[in-house]
Enzyme design. Structure first.
Site, PDB file in Angstrom:
ATOM      1  N   GLU A 181     -23.534   0.329 -30.781  1.00 54.65           N
ATOM      2  CA  GLU A 181     -22.674   0.999 -31.925  1.00 54.65           C
ATOM      3  C   GLU A 181     -21.408   1.300 -31.543  1.00 54.65           C
ATOM      4  OE1 GLU A 181     -24.606   3.455 -33.840  1.00 54.65           O
ATOM      5  OE2 GLU A 181     -23.459   5.844 -31.966  1.00 54.65           O
ATOM      6  N   CYS A 182     -19.881   0.925 -32.256  1.00 52.03           N
ATOM      7  CA  CYS A 182     -18.367   1.342 -32.095  1.00 52.03           C
ATOM      8  C   CYS A 182     -18.408   0.666 -30.692  1.00 52.03           C
ATOM      9  CB  CYS A 182     -18.463   2.675 -32.571  1.00 52.03           C
ATOM     10  SG  CYS A 182     -16.748   2.436 -32.176  1.00 52.03           S
ATOM     11  N   GLY A 183     -18.099   1.629 -29.568  1.00 43.47           N
ATOM     12  CA  GLY A 183     -18.202   0.646 -27.592  1.00 43.47           C
ATOM     13  C   GLY A 183     -19.031  -0.006 -27.665  1.00 43.47           C
ATOM     14  N   SER A 209     -22.783  -2.808 -34.050  1.00 44.19           N
ATOM     15  CA  SER A 209     -21.875  -2.956 -35.314  1.00 44.19           C
ATOM     16  C   SER A 209     -20.683  -1.663 -34.471  1.00 44.19           C
ATOM     17  CB  SER A 209     -22.585  -2.528 -36.869  1.00 44.19           C
ATOM     18  OG  SER A 209     -22.927  -1.540 -37.188  1.00 44.19           O
TER      19      SER A 209
END
Length: 431
Positions: free
Chosen positions: A323-325, A421
């Site tokens: 997630e994200c990074g 994501s």
């Protein structure tokens, strides 16, 4: 388990809530009180400072994303005699048209009083206005007292105190301006606790200044009993034996998620991609949390053992989620702030750039699409500056809507057992 608590709030961001919370946690700890911290809203950085200040892990209490039962359960589960909850933004600032999930909402759910931090650097008698306004707009909120911050002189303090006397809300302390109380920041907020040059000395200095400026006995006496704890279904784990990336590039993992996974019987192990460590070979799932991979692109690009381990997990069809990074690292490449491209894992067809920045911020409600790691609606948020250079050739992971209920473009990608994501998941949706 915490039995009593209070909420540190303010009329606006930048008033000094974080500094005051850290200083109070350390000052009270130094007095021998068993104290713990918590943070309102979706914040990964401040809780680590709380932990450094008082010696106990801090948790997130998100009144927008978490049901009341989970909020009270998390709060009551904190160790010690006293819980200090640091608010986020302004006290009435929430999400969506009605401002739901604000610090005010959280305080009412937990049945805790507010201590308002007032930045009086540019006001004198007007310091009473936020207090009077809050009492008029939200008479249901208990305000135990105020702390004046960034006071310029003894006369300045007298003016503010005189005006506040008209409200009937006691002044618990007044903190003068001190250059030594400034905290370093970067693009997502404060520099992480583990990167602070001399955090221990900073905390002791802050505790000394605030401890001498605030009536700690009155502050402790203002705390009230926490609401009776409830229970709510936690987010299901990705596997029975989960390997989780953990270092300064992958530090954004919510403690309540890890606690929930352990409570459901999952065994958690940790590895450092920056140290070129692979996930444990016996792990049956891998989680790459968010963090700051865009600041460590060169190191991650050369982490061959880490890459080999993740490819082996994907080839074995083990769930791999970022997630994200973590999502950025699952992609083909990350372009850093200088425009240099660093090869990443290549498990998802996405390339991201920190050279071209755009703030993406807000609460989200996610509806998982077929084949992803979860199959029920989820609550979370998005907060990043990196942009997508290319993102195609795989199935989408989530449908998404913002806090206003407006439909957003589908988020994330899934390829086989690998998915990710820019979303940060907080909790399953309660309805």
């Amino acid at each position: 388990m915490s039995a009593r608590g209070l909420v540190i709030a303010a009329p606006a961001s930048g008033s000094g809530k974080t500094l005051l919370t850290l200083a109070l946690l350390r000052a009270l700890k130094n007095r021998g009180l068993a104290v713990a911290g918590a943070k309102s809203g979706p914040d990964y950085i401040d809780p680590k400072f709380h932990e450094a200040a008082c010696g106990h892990p801090s948790v997130n209490l998100d009144a927008w994303a978490m049901p009341a039962e989970q909020l009270t359960h998390q709060a009551a589960g904190q160790p010690g005699e006293l819980l200090i909850v640091e608010g986020a933004m302004g006290v009435m600032d929430g999400a969506g048209p009605a401002g739901s999930g604000s610090v005010a909402d959280l305080a009412l759910t937990l049945r805790l009083p507010l201590v308002l931090v007032l930045d009086v650097a540019r006001q004198g008698h007007s310091a009473a206005l936020p207090v009077a306004g809050l009492r008029a707009l939200r008479p249901d909120l208990p305000v135990a007292g105020v702390i004046l911050n960034r006071v310029g002189s003894p006369r300045h303090e007298i003016m503010a105190r005189t005006a506040l006397a008209e409200t009937g809300v006691p002044v618990l302390g007044a903190i003068a301006r001190h250059a030594s109380l400034a905290m370093p920041e970067r693009h997502l907020g404060l520099v992480q606790a583990g990167e602070h040059g001399d955090l221990e000395a900073f905390l002791e200095n802050a505790a000394g200044i605030v401890g001498n400026s605030v009536d700690l006995d009155a502050l402790i006496a203002a705390a009230t009993s926490l609401a009776k704890p409830g229970s709510a279904a936690p987010l299901p784990p990705l596997g029975q034996r989960m390997a989780i990336a953990r270092d300064i590039a992958f530090s954004f993992a919510y403690p309540h998620l890890l606690q929930g996974w352990r409570a459901q019987g999952a065994e958690l192990s940790f590895f450092s991609p920056l140290a070129d460590e692979p996930p444990a070979p016996d792990a049956d799932a891998v989680f790459l949390p968010g963090g700051y991979p865009e600041l460590h692109g060169e190191v991650l690009g050369k982490a061959s053992r880490f890459k080999t381990g993740l490819h082996a997990a994907a080839q074995s069809c083990k769930p791999v989620y970022g997630e994200c990074g973590g999502y950025m690292v699952l992609g083909n490449a990350i372009i850093d702030a200088d425009g240099k491209s660093h090869e990443m894992l290549g498990l998802l067809p996405v390339e991201t750039s920190f050279a071209t920045r755009r703030l993406n911020l807000g609460y989200r409600r996610f509806t998982p699409l077929a084949g992803g790691p979860w199959d029920t609606p989820l609550m979370g948020h998005e907060f990043h500056y990196s942009t997508v250079v290319s993102e195609a050739g795989a199935d989408r992971l989530f449908e998404a809507a913002d806090a206003f209920g407006e439909k957003l473009a589908p988020m994330g990608l899934r390829s086989g057992s690998v998915s990710g994501s820019f979303a940060h998941i907080i909790a399953p949706a309660s309805s």
